[in-house]
Design a protein around this motif. Structure first.
Motif, short mmCIF file in Angstrom:
data_model
loop_
_atom_site.label_atom_id
_atom_site.label_comp_id
_atom_site.label_asym_id
_atom_site.label_seq_id
_atom_site.Cartn_x
_atom_site.Cartn_y
_atom_site.Cartn_z
N HIS A 105 0.86 -1.20 0.00
CA HIS A 105 0.00 0.00 0.00
C HIS A 105 0.89 1.24 0.00
CE1 HIS A 105 -2.93 2.97 1.17
NE2 HIS A 105 -2.54 3.06 2.41
N HIS B 236 0.81 4.48 1.26
CA HIS B 236 0.00 5.14 2.29
C HIS B 236 -0.06 6.66 2.09
CE1 HIS B 236 -1.41 5.46 6.63
NE2 HIS B 236 -1.18 6.70 6.27
N HIS C 33 3.92 0.42 2.71
CA HIS C 33 4.05 -0.73 3.62
C HIS C 33 3.22 -1.89 3.11
CE1 HIS C 33 0.05 -0.02 5.48
NE2 HIS C 33 0.35 1.27 5.54
N HIS D 237 0.38 -4.57 3.09
CA HIS D 237 -0.98 -4.40 3.61
C HIS D 237 -1.69 -5.74 3.63
CE1 HIS D 237 -4.53 -2.33 4.89
NE2 HIS D 237 -4.06 -1.13 4.59
N HIS E 197 -7.25 5.73 9.76
CA HIS E 197 -6.71 6.06 8.43
C HIS E 197 -7.77 5.81 7.36
CE1 HIS E 197 -4.26 6.26 4.90
NE2 HIS E 197 -4.16 4.96 4.72
N HIS F 250 -8.24 5.54 3.25
CA HIS F 250 -7.57 5.40 1.95
C HIS F 250 -8.29 6.29 0.91
CE1 HIS F 250 -5.32 1.36 2.54
NE2 HIS F 250 -5.68 1.78 3.72
N HIS G 163 -9.73 2.32 8.48
CA HIS G 163 -9.39 1.38 9.56
C HIS G 163 -8.48 2.01 10.58
CE1 HIS G 163 -5.22 0.54 8.10
NE2 HIS G 163 -5.74 0.86 6.92
N HIS H 19 -5.11 2.23 12.44
CA HIS H 19 -3.75 1.88 12.02
C HIS H 19 -2.95 1.19 13.12
CE1 HIS H 19 -0.47 1.99 9.11
NE2 HIS H 19 -1.31 2.51 8.25
CU1 C2O Z 1 -1.12 2.59 6.10
CU2 C2O Z 1 -4.65 0.77 5.20
O1 C2O Z 1 -2.83 1.60 5.71
#
Ligand code: C2O
Length: 558
Positions: free
Chosen positions: A79, A81, A124, A126, A462, A464, A521, A523
């Motif tokens: 992912h 981020h 990172h 995921h 977090h 997305h 979600h 983190h």
């Molecule tokens: Cu840094 Cu869904 O994550």
């Protein structure tokens, strides 16, 4: 004539590079690497054998291609981020949300463009708990010829904070899921991969050293890549000037302590205003719920002035904040403001189409095979999210597959109660793969309300696919009548991860201008594992650039 044509072509090329950026190609081999310099020697999952992983450098407007080759025995996804992924959800990376995992021996080309973003982000893994060692920085420079809205630093340095377990982290979480109890906390915190000179768990290289020249200013790009812990960051004898968080410029402010939650990034200027010496850098946990276990070990590193001899000059130390230093955390959060300049204006949605209240927190469900006959779960609005397994949510949405998810995620809690009190202990948590549907370009106000059903706890939430504005924050229960009067709609901080205060609330606003399926979600990896997650599905718009692009041909199969 030929040379004139060439000259014109060159000028056109130059202009398009300035306007649209270039294509950058990266090869990420996911491989096992045995580390020997930390508390324990064990094989870890890495990018190209490096821990932390290599920094991905690009400029605003660049097209980034990362070929990820999976050479380990785990399924893998990566992912990016904080990268907005406008219309390119296929490249976002969360396993089973936007893609099926890359299986061992397979590869996948992540293809995305850095539109309207510059600053520090990170990448990172995921899936599972692999991000514990599979992570690295993304440094997005401004477009060519564009400068920072702060004095140009002499040098820039990436500082990645992490957590280290002596044991295999997959075994740690698997065991916790079997017993129904909380997983073991980490054995050390790290700064750029090292626990540091003052750690019981000493590394050969004495930890990370930041070499500085007296009188110069450095830009530190700090990333919290820890799995489960908010961190305080300090440098002995020096002030830090915050200039950016989550790739958003801030109004500069000066502090001696930074609070950074997992997922967040913070850019700070450090002026080397001493003439000589060595100064301790510390990263220590923040957790103001005392019954929750934390790894209480402080990671250390040193600022080392040129000309100081390591063996003779002592290290100047600093007072490490208490793990429950709530006032330090609150004062840091309250100091954050978006820059809100002509070039970087703040556009907080003022009309709200969807007004949502999500409770976030932990709960207990019966479990016959667990140690106490019960297991810890985590939920949003009392729903502990269940990942699909046969397809990703984005594929199910794009190809209209039925029976993968429903769109009936509740916009408010099923039961109103005193959320931050002890709460109804018999509130049985439900499970489901339920999404919340948003029309293209609709506006959202999302109140995140912590619960105290087991214990109040802060949650780094977090989202997305979007940045959001944090228009308000407070302790206790959010009050829809009184709380809005204190909202900041002028220059609230904009970011992608917010630390919701323990036993409190935060109010976010964003515009759903990115079609796709977007994960929300906690983190803290343990909370995500326990189910503190959900997803928004954003419909396509009607305009020419308002729909999801088709999936790439190499999109992995489940
Ligand atoms: Cu840094 Cu869904 O994550």
């Amino acid at each position: 004539m030929v040379s004139l044509v060439h000259a014109i072509l060159l000028v056109i090329l130059l202009f398009s590079v300035l306007a649209n950026g270039i294509t950058r190609h990266y090869e990420f081999n996911v491989v096992l690497k045995t580390t020997t310099h930390l508390c324990s020697s064990k094989p870890i999952v890495t990018v190209n054998g490096r821990y932390p992983g290599p920094t991905l450098y690009a400029r605003e407007g660049d097209n980034v291609l990362v070929n990820v080759v999976n050479k380990v025995n785990y399924n893998v996804t990566i992912h990016w981020h904080g990268v907005r992924q406008l219309r390119t959800g296929w490249a976002d990376g969360p396993a089973y949300i936007t893609q099926c995992p890359i299986q061992p021996g397979q590869s996948y080309l992540y293809n995305f463009t850095l539109t309207g973003q510059r600053g520090t982000l990170w990448y990172h893994a995921h899936i599972l708990w692999l991000r514990v060692t599979l992570h690295g920085a993304i440094v997005i420079k401004p477009k060519p010829k564009v400068s920072y809205p702060f004095p140009k630093p002499y040098k820039e340095v990436v500082v990645i904070l992490g957590e280290w377990w002596k044991a295999d982290t997959e075994a740690v979480i698997n065991q916790a899921m079997q017993t129904g109890q909380a997983p073991n906390v980490s054995d050390a915190h790290t700064i750029n991969g090292h626990p540091g000179p003052l750690s019981a768990c000493n590394s050969l290289q004495d930890g990370f050293k930041l070499h500085v020249k007296s009188g110069k200013t450095y830009l530190l790009r700090i990333i919290n890549a820890a799995l489960n812990e908010d961190l305080f960051f300090k440098i002995a004898g020096h002030k830090l000037t915050i200039v950016e968080v989550d790739a958003i410029y801030t109004k500069p402010f000066t502090t001696d302590t930074i609070l950074i939650t997992p997922g967040q990034t913070t850019n700070t200027l450090l002026t080397a205003n001493k003439s000589t010496g060595r100064y301790l850098i510390t990263a220590s946990p923040f957790m103001d719920t005392m019954i929750i276990a934390v790894d209480n070990k402080t990671a250390t590193a040193t600022v080392h002035y040129d000309g100081s001899v390591a063996t003779t000059s002592s290290i100047t130390t600093t007072k490490i904040p208490q793990r429950n230093a709530t006032p330090i955390a609150t004062s840091f959060s309250n100091s954050l403001r978006s820059l809100n300049s002509r070039e970087f204006p703040v556009n907080v949605p003022l009309e709200i189409d969807h007004s949502l209240l999500f409770t976030i927190g932990l709960g207990v469900n019966p479990c016959a095979t667990c140690i106490n006959g019960s297991r810890v779960v985590a939920a949003i609005n009392n729903i502990s999210f269940v990942m699909p397994s046969t397809s990703s949510l984005l594929q199910a949405h794009f190809f209209n597959l039925s029976r993968v998810f429903t769109t009936d995620f509740p916009g408010k809690p099923p039961l109103a109660f005193n959320y931050t009190g002890t709460g109804p202990r018999n509130l049985r948590t439900l499970t489901g793969t339920r999404l919340y549907r948003l029309r293209y370009n609709s506006t959202v106000q999302l109140v995140l309300q912590d619960t105290g059903i087991i214990a109040p706890e802060s949650h780094p939430i977090h989202l997305h696919g979007f940045n959001f504005f944090v228009v308000g924050m407070g302790v206790g229960n959010y009050n829809p009548k009184a709380s809005p009067s204190a909202f900041n709609l002028v220059d609230p901080i904009e970011r992608n991860t917010v630390g919701v205060p323990s036993g409190g609330w935060a109010v976010l606003r964003f515009r759903a201008d990115n079609p796709g399926v977007w994960f929300l979600h906690c983190h803290f990896e343990v909370h995500t594992t326990w189910g503190l997650k959900m997803a928004f599905v954003v419909d396509d718009g009607n305009g020419p650039n308002e729909s999801i692009l088709p999936p790439p041909a190499d999109l992995p199969h489940c």
